[in-house]
Design an enzyme around this catalytic site. Structure first.
Site, PDB file in Angstrom:
ATOM      1  N   LYS A 146     -10.540  -0.219  -1.910  1.00 18.22           N
ATOM      2  CA  LYS A 146     -10.338  -0.397  -0.477  1.00 18.22           C
ATOM      3  C   LYS A 146     -10.732   0.878   0.259  1.00 18.22           C
ATOM      4  CE  LYS A 146      -6.818  -1.339   3.068  1.00 18.22           C
ATOM      5  NZ  LYS A 146      -5.402  -1.701   3.336  1.00 18.22           N
ATOM      6  N   LYS A 163      -7.372   3.181  -2.921  1.00 17.97           N
ATOM      7  CA  LYS A 163      -7.738   3.151  -1.500  1.00 17.97           C
ATOM      8  C   LYS A 163      -8.028   4.569  -1.048  1.00 17.97           C
ATOM      9  CE  LYS A 163      -5.346   2.025   2.885  1.00 17.97           C
ATOM     10  NZ  LYS A 163      -4.143   1.376   3.444  1.00 17.97           N
ATOM     11  N   ASP A 193       0.856  -1.189   0.000  1.00 15.40           N
ATOM     12  CA  ASP A 193       0.000   0.000   0.000  1.00 15.40           C
ATOM     13  C   ASP A 193       0.894   1.241   0.000  1.00 15.40           C
ATOM     14  OD1 ASP A 193      -1.630  -2.173   0.810  1.00 15.40           O
ATOM     15  OD2 ASP A 193      -3.033  -0.815   1.808  1.00 15.40           O
TER      16      ASP A 193
END
Length: 297
Positions: A242, A206, A143
């Protein structure tokens, strides 16, 4: 420079990025009011539990505390054999090795935040090195945070080049790009950032790091899912979603599920393409499913 910038502007031009914040909010309210109640089922709650990325990103994390979390994941199937295991454990890169050496459950990913999380304010060489080290130590997902400052001044070239370079380091392993949507200044910029991240190679987009406020919001999720859908329709490449930051209740999880279901459709309703970054939510979902207080994770 202008020639390079125009390449990204040209990529954005095939999408509608001029969004009305009030219209987005109204549509999100409509979806929640009309569609959420039908999703409040045991089946959906089980799915949500299986989409949770157990996350610990505290200054006080230690090898002992991360190992304890990993051991809970290892025991979970024995303690709750009727419930799905979480999708991943998400930590800082310095803990990748201890998880990868201790994790015994197939299908649970080792996710690491990288690239000078949460600010992303570092030289690209540092970001590359940290990411490569995390992968070497056993991370199976990465990430990263988009360079928000560069995006806000319109330096799309640097934003995309960094994402592309870090994706090259990740290779086949999934890379999530955190937009830090609450800092972007509205729906139009969230849409642009989503499209640029996907254009540059993101496997997931995300919402946020959880370190800035506002973090995830239903409105940003809606716009991001719109962008994912439109990008898929034009390119055929599926990108995951996400939500992270500020997921404090089962109701919050149901909101993000409902938005993803309505905007993206059922093809995204697997834990390969839909994730929730949180830790507290896992216990709340278990409580709801078990009908009793359980403080497991």
């Amino acid at each position: 420079m202008e020639e390079q910038r125009s390449k990204y502007d040209q990529a954005l031009a095939v999408y509608n990025t001029q969004l009305d914040d009030k219209a987005v909010s109204a549509e999100v309210r409509r979806i929640i009011e009309e569609k959420l109640p039908q999703n409040n089922t045991k089946e959906v709650l089980r799915f949500l539990l299986g989409s949770v990325e157990l996350t610990t990103l505290k200054p006080t994390d230690t090898e002992e505390s991360v190992l304890a979390l990993t051991e809970k994941v290892n025991r979970f199937a024995n303690d709750f054999p009727h419930l799905p295991h979480p999708a991943s454990i998400c930590v800082y890169p310095c803990f990748a090795q201890i998880i990868s050496q201790s994790l015994e459950v197939d299908g649970v990913e080792v996710a690491c935040v990288s690239g000078n999380f949460p600010s992303s304010q570092a030289l690209i060489e540092v970001k590359v090195a940290e990411t490569a080290l995390a992968l070497k130590d056993g991370a199976t997902e990465i990430d990263i945070v988009m360079s928000v400052g560069k995006f806000l001044i319109g330096d799309y070239e640097t934003v995309c080049d960094e994402i592309d370079e870090l994706k090259e380091v990740c290779g086949e392993r999934k890379m999530k790009v955190i937009l830090e949507s609450g800092l972007l200044g509205g729906s139009s910029n969230v849409k642009k950032a989503s499209l640029l991240a996907m254009y540059a190679g993101a496997d997931y987009i995300k919402t946020s790091t959880g370190k800035e406020k506002p973090a995830a919001t239903p409105e940003s999720a809606y716009v991001m899912c719109q962008a994912i859908r439109e990008y898929y329709e034009k390119t055929g490449r599926q990108v995951g979603f996400k939500a992270a930051g500020g997921l404090n209740s089962v109701a919050d999880a149901l909101i993000y599920y409902t938005i993803a279901k309505e905007v993206l459709g059922r093809k995204w309703l697997t834990n390969e393409w839909f994730r929730l970054g949180t830790s507290r939510l896992a216990n709340l979902l278990i409580n709801e499913l078990e009908g009793r207080q359980v403080d497991y994770f």
